[in-house]
Structure formats: structure tokens, C-alpha cells
Design a protein around this motif. Structure first.
Motif, PDB file in Angstrom:
ATOM      1  N   ILE A 285       0.475  -1.182   0.030  1.00  0.00           N
ATOM      2  CA  ILE A 285       0.132  -0.044  -0.020  1.00  0.00           C
ATOM      3  C   ILE A 285       0.864   1.198   0.206  1.00  0.00           C
ATOM      4  O   ILE A 285       0.535   2.284  -0.708  1.00  0.00           O
ATOM      5  N   ASP A 286       2.030   1.331   0.845  1.00  0.00           N
ATOM      6  CA  ASP A 286       2.782   2.556   0.780  1.00  0.00           C
ATOM      7  C   ASP A 286       3.504   2.850  -0.136  1.00  0.00           C
ATOM      8  O   ASP A 286       3.807   3.767  -0.681  1.00  0.00           O
ATOM      9  N   ASN A 287       3.945   1.990  -0.795  1.00  0.00           N
ATOM     10  CA  ASN A 287       4.809   2.226  -2.244  1.00  0.00           C
ATOM     11  C   ASN A 287       3.912   2.012  -3.408  1.00  0.00           C
ATOM     12  O   ASN A 287       4.626   2.279  -4.473  1.00  0.00           O
ATOM     13  N   GLY A 288       2.533   2.331  -3.173  1.00  0.00           N
ATOM     14  CA  GLY A 288       1.777   2.490  -4.510  1.00  0.00           C
ATOM     15  C   GLY A 288       1.537   1.478  -5.376  1.00  0.00           C
ATOM     16  O   GLY A 288       1.138   1.805  -6.575  1.00  0.00           O
ATOM     17  N   TYR A 289       1.723   0.321  -5.087  1.00  0.00           N
ATOM     18  CA  TYR A 289       1.554  -0.826  -5.955  1.00  0.00           C
ATOM     19  C   TYR A 289      -0.118  -1.009  -5.803  1.00  0.00           C
ATOM     20  O   TYR A 289      -0.752  -0.732  -4.729  1.00  0.00           O
ATOM     21  N   GLU A 291      -3.314  -2.979  -5.579  1.00  0.00           N
ATOM     22  CA  GLU A 291      -3.573  -4.123  -4.827  1.00  0.00           C
ATOM     23  C   GLU A 291      -4.195  -5.375  -5.609  1.00  0.00           C
ATOM     24  O   GLU A 291      -4.105  -6.473  -5.273  1.00  0.00           O
ATOM     25  N   GLN A 292      -4.947  -4.960  -6.468  1.00  0.00           N
ATOM     26  CA  GLN A 292      -5.740  -5.972  -7.320  1.00  0.00           C
ATOM     27  C   GLN A 292      -4.562  -6.679  -8.177  1.00  0.00           C
ATOM     28  O   GLN A 292      -4.616  -8.037  -8.207  1.00  0.00           O
ATOM     29  N   ASP A 293      -3.624  -5.928  -8.601  1.00  0.00           N
ATOM     30  CA  ASP A 293      -2.568  -6.772  -9.429  1.00  0.00           C
ATOM     31  C   ASP A 293      -1.558  -7.565  -8.602  1.00  0.00           C
ATOM     32  O   ASP A 293      -1.277  -8.647  -8.865  1.00  0.00           O
ATOM     33  N   PHE A 294      -1.360  -7.099  -7.257  1.00  0.00           N
ATOM     34  CA  PHE A 294      -0.647  -8.020  -6.228  1.00  0.00           C
ATOM     35  C   PHE A 294      -1.396  -9.207  -5.956  1.00  0.00           C
ATOM     36  O   PHE A 294      -0.524 -10.245  -5.931  1.00  0.00           O
ATOM     37  N   LEU A 295      -2.743  -9.128  -5.729  1.00  0.00           N
ATOM     38  CA  LEU A 295      -3.455 -10.462  -5.479  1.00  0.00           C
ATOM     39  C   LEU A 295      -3.586 -11.322  -6.786  1.00  0.00           C
ATOM     40  O   LEU A 295      -3.360 -12.515  -6.522  1.00  0.00           O
ATOM     41  N   GLU A 296      -3.330 -10.854  -7.959  1.00  0.00           N
ATOM     42  CA  GLU A 296      -3.450 -11.708  -9.139  1.00  0.00           C
ATOM     43  C   GLU A 296      -1.715 -12.352  -9.178  1.00  0.00           C
ATOM     44  O   GLU A 296      -1.956 -13.627  -9.562  1.00  0.00           O
ATOM     45  N   PHE A 361      -8.216  -1.480   3.463  1.00  0.00           N
ATOM     46  CA  PHE A 361      -8.399  -2.196   4.694  1.00  0.00           C
ATOM     47  C   PHE A 361      -8.644  -3.519   4.355  1.00  0.00           C
ATOM     48  O   PHE A 361      -8.384  -4.647   4.954  1.00  0.00           O
ATOM     49  N   ARG A 362      -9.590  -3.931   3.256  1.00  0.00           N
ATOM     50  CA  ARG A 362     -10.037  -5.214   3.050  1.00  0.00           C
ATOM     51  C   ARG A 362      -8.795  -6.169   2.381  1.00  0.00           C
ATOM     52  O   ARG A 362      -8.856  -7.192   2.784  1.00  0.00           O
ATOM     53  N   PHE A 363      -7.898  -5.348   1.678  1.00  0.00           N
ATOM     54  CA  PHE A 363      -6.608  -6.144   1.135  1.00  0.00           C
ATOM     55  C   PHE A 363      -6.023  -6.667   2.425  1.00  0.00           C
ATOM     56  O   PHE A 363      -5.293  -7.908   2.332  1.00  0.00           O
ATOM     57  N   GLU A 364      -5.679  -5.876   3.493  1.00  0.00           N
ATOM     58  CA  GLU A 364      -5.180  -6.437   4.687  1.00  0.00           C
ATOM     59  C   GLU A 364      -5.847  -7.189   5.298  1.00  0.00           C
ATOM     60  O   GLU A 364      -5.257  -8.538   5.814  1.00  0.00           O
ATOM     61  N   LEU A 365      -7.161  -7.334   5.321  1.00  0.00           N
ATOM     62  CA  LEU A 365      -7.861  -8.492   5.937  1.00  0.00           C
ATOM     63  C   LEU A 365      -7.954  -9.685   5.118  1.00  0.00           C
ATOM     64  O   LEU A 365      -7.801 -10.980   5.559  1.00  0.00           O
TER      65      LEU A 365
END
Length: 401
Positions: A285-289, A291-296, A361-365
Motif C-alpha cells: 500500500i505505502d509504495n503505491g502498488y 492491490e488488485q495486481d498484487f493479488l493476481e 483495509f479489505r486487502f489487509e483482511l
């Protein structure tokens, strides 16, 4: 002289230079040797895999004077010579025997009628007039229908080559009148080899991991890989004396999340370490990536563990050897059943994150729940995964009594 991009500068001019499509080039060359040249062809496949390039080389070959006049050359070489008048006209863009149309912008019945009128006239030199129609699936239904009679009874001097990325959109009445060739996605090692030869020709030093990263980003498209390489060169070469492309530079340009961060997720899950999992989430989150791409990419990471479990080998994992060895070592930390549950969770989360607020928040969960999947004893009693926002508007959903 204006700069010419890599994709155009190193475009193949012979069948032998077309990468990873030997099943197609071999068939076309055999048809040339045997004199069994058809009147209609459909070249389909992913963007940037060589459809239009193969069509141009084919068009160049059927009118090559040396192939027409020298049967030994035709049998033994079966490549456009590049030296005869026809080949020189083709290379300079002045050949009247080859016409290219963009069906995306010329898709009306009137455009096809004009093409049909031109088809009646034979070639000025050589044997054939070749019509290459890109993105043919963009033609209207009426335009396709206007083409039917010409394809069914074409003049003997006409060859039609249709290129498309969406074969299913071409009517059966058209495709049944043509020979169909499906171009394959280009394997990563062959993309790397081509990029390496380009770098050598450009006097560039490049790290192997950097080449692999460019190839993976291209996802099987040679043209995409060459375009990315162009961008990488412009970003990496700051001084004339230093012509080295490093992995870190490519990763920075492409905003690539290193494999270490995906291993950090699975390490935290296996070690039952929620603190480390939250730290990884905050890094993303802090480095601007995205989240959707990270999950994929995390889903792909878990898929690689499943590959190890099923094949007992890392040969299908497109990573450098040290990373492959790490997959082999850490695959034992998770059973296939647990990996499938984790993937199911991430697939559901990836779909739902697109429509919800408070996605950070949901990404963290979501990442925290991976810990609960690996260690069910610490899984909370109530499902915290996106039960509060069942609608795209993000409002709370009332529970039924």
C-alpha cells in the motif's frame, strides 16, 4: 535520420526469422515448393506473435523472381531472396502487388466493394496480388457477406490473408473458404533469446534476470517484449559509456513487485505470523502498488507451489533458477488442499475488490485470513472476508432473521 523502433528495425524478413511458429512457416514453405498455394488464409492468435509479419513474408515469397525462375533455389531454400526487383520493391514499400487494409477503419460494405473492384486487375510483375487484411473480425456482417462471392470464386492471381486476434468473430461462411493457421503464444525462453540477440546487436550488456522480467511482462507477445525493451533502454542508459541494463532498473521502470514479497506472504502464513503479514500488506500500500495486481500475482505464486506438488518439478515455472529452487524447498510447507483454499479466497477477493470502498483495509483482511487458512485453530469464528459490503455501493447488508 529519424529513430526506428526495435519492433520495426528487427522485424523478420524471412520465414526462418519468425520465432516459435515453425508449424506455420513449414506448412507455407511446403505449399510453395509443391505449387499448392491457396487463395485464402486466416492467421489468428495473440497480438504481436507474428501474424502480419508472416503474411508479409509470404506475400514477398510468392512474387520473388528467384523462387519463380530457379527450381533448385525454390526446393532447397524456399525463402524470398531479397535481391530481385520484386523483393526490393517490397522492402522499399513501392510494390503494387501487395495491399494492406485495416479492417478496423475500413469495415463498411463500400470499402469491400472497392476492394472487389481492385481484385479484378492482375499483377504488373510476378504471379500474384496479395491482399492482407488486419483485424478482419472488425468487418461488419454486411461487409463479410459482400466478400463471400469473391472468396468462393477468386481470380487466379489473388491471395487473401486475413489476420485476427478474435477468430470466433469471423463467420463460418468466411472461415470455411480459407486455410486457418493458429499462431502460438511465444515461449519465454525464445523471447529471451530474441531480446538477447537484439541487445548484442545494439552493443548493450543486459542481466539475464532483467531479460526474463521483460519477457514475462510481455506475456507471450514478441512485439510487446520489443516495445518494453525500447522503453527499458531509454530509461536505463543514462550515459554513453555505461550501456548496462540491470534487473533493479527494469523492476523500477515496470513497477514490478519482487518475488521476495510473495514469499513473505506465504512465509508469514506458514509461520502463523500476522504481524509480518500486515507489514507486507503495508509495504504494498505505502509504495503505491496496485492491490488488485498484487493479488493476481499472489495467485500465480500459489499456483507455482501447486505445480511443484503435481509435477515434482519446477520446469513449468518461469523464474530464474534460484527462485525455482526456493519453490521446490518451500512447497512442502503447504498441502495442495490448503493451497486451493488460499487460491479460492484470493480469486473471490480479487473479484470483489473492484466494486468496494475501503479496499486497502479489505486487502489487509484478505492477507490476514490466509494465516487462518493455514492454521485453522486461529481462524476467527465469524467470516470477516467482505461480508459487510455485499453490494457494489459498499453499504452494510442486513442479515436475514
Amino acid at each position: 535520420m529519424s529513430y526506428q523502433v526495435i519492433a520495426r528495425k528487427y522485424r523478420p524478413r524471412k520465414f526462418a526469422e519468425i520465432t516459435a511458429q515453425e508449424h506455420i512457416t513449414r506448412t507455407i514453405q511446403n505449399s510453395l515448393r509443391l505449387g499448392r498455394v491457396g487463395h485464402g488464409y486466416i492467421f489468428s492468435g495473440l497480438r504481436g506473435v507474428g501474424k502480419t509479419t508472416a503474411a508479409r513474408v509470404f506475400a514477398k515469397a510468392v512474387n520473388c523472381s528467384r523462387m519463380i525462375e530457379d527450381p533448385v533455389y525454390l526446393k532447397d531454400v524456399t525463402e524470398p531472396c531479397g535481391e530481385c526487383e520484386s523483393c526490393r520493391d517490397f522492402d522499399s514499400g513501392s510494390s503494387l502487388n501487395i495491399s494492406e487494409f485495416d479492417a478496423a477503419s475500413n469495415n463498411s460494405v463500400d470499402d469491400i466493394r472497392l476492394l472487389r473492384e481492385n481484385v479484378r486487375y492482375g499483377p504488373q510483375k510476378g504471379r500474384y496480388r496479395v491482399y492482407i487484411i488486419d483485424e478482419v473480425h472488425m468487418l461488419s456482417t454486411a461487409a463479410f457477406n459482400a466478400f463471400l462471392k469473391t472468396l468462393e470464386e477468386p481470380p487466379p492471381h489473388a491471395i487473401f490473408i486475413f489476420a485476427t486476434t478474435e477468430l470466433h468473430k469471423i463467420p463460418a461462411t468466411i472461415s470455411s473458404r480459407c486455410q486457418r493457421f493458429n499462431f502460438k503464444r511465444i515461449p519465454l525462453p525464445e523471447i529471451e533469446a530474441q531480446l538477447r540477440s537484439i541487445c548484442e546487436a545494439e552493443s548493450l550488456d543486459v542481466e539475464e534476470d532483467a531479460l526474463q522480467l521483460v519477457g514475462r511482462k510481455a506475456q507471450g507477445s514478441m512485439r510487446d517484449a520489443q516495445s518494453i525493451l525500447d522503453q527499458v533502454i531509454a530509461f536505463a542508459i543514462e550515459r554513453e559509456g555505461d550501456r548496462t541494463i540491470r534487473y533493479e532498473t527494469v523492476a523500477e521502470l515496470l513497477n514490478y513487485i519482487d518475488d521476495d514479497h510473495f514469499f513473505a506472504v506465504t512465509d508469514a502464513a506458514s509461520a502463523n505470523d500476522p504481524k509480518k503479514m500486515l507489514e507486507t500488506a503495508r509495504f504494498v500500500i505505502d509504495n503505491g502498488y496496485d492491490e488488485q495486481d498484487f493479488l493476481e500475482k499472489l495467485i500465480e505464486h500459489l499456483r507455482n507451489f501447486l505445480v511443484i506438488h503435481n509435477l515434482r518439478s519446477a520446469r513449468l515455472i518461469e523464474r530464474p533458477d534460484p527462485v525455482r529452487e526456493r519453490y521446490m524447498t518451500e512447497a512442502r510447507l503447504f498441502s495442495p488442499a490448503v493451497l486451493m483454499r488460499m487460491i479460492d479466497l484470493l480469486l473471490q477477493a480479487s473479484r470483489e475488490l473492484r466494486f468496494q470502498f475501503e479496499y486497502q483495509f479489505r486487502f489487509e483482511l484478505v492477507l490476514l485470513k490466509l494465516v487462518g487458512i493455514v492454521h485453522p485453530s486461529v481462524e476467527p469464528q465469524e467470516d470477516v472476508h467482505m461480508t459487510r459490503d455485499a453490494s457494489p455501493c459498499g453499504g452494510p447488508q442486513k442479515k436475514s432473521p
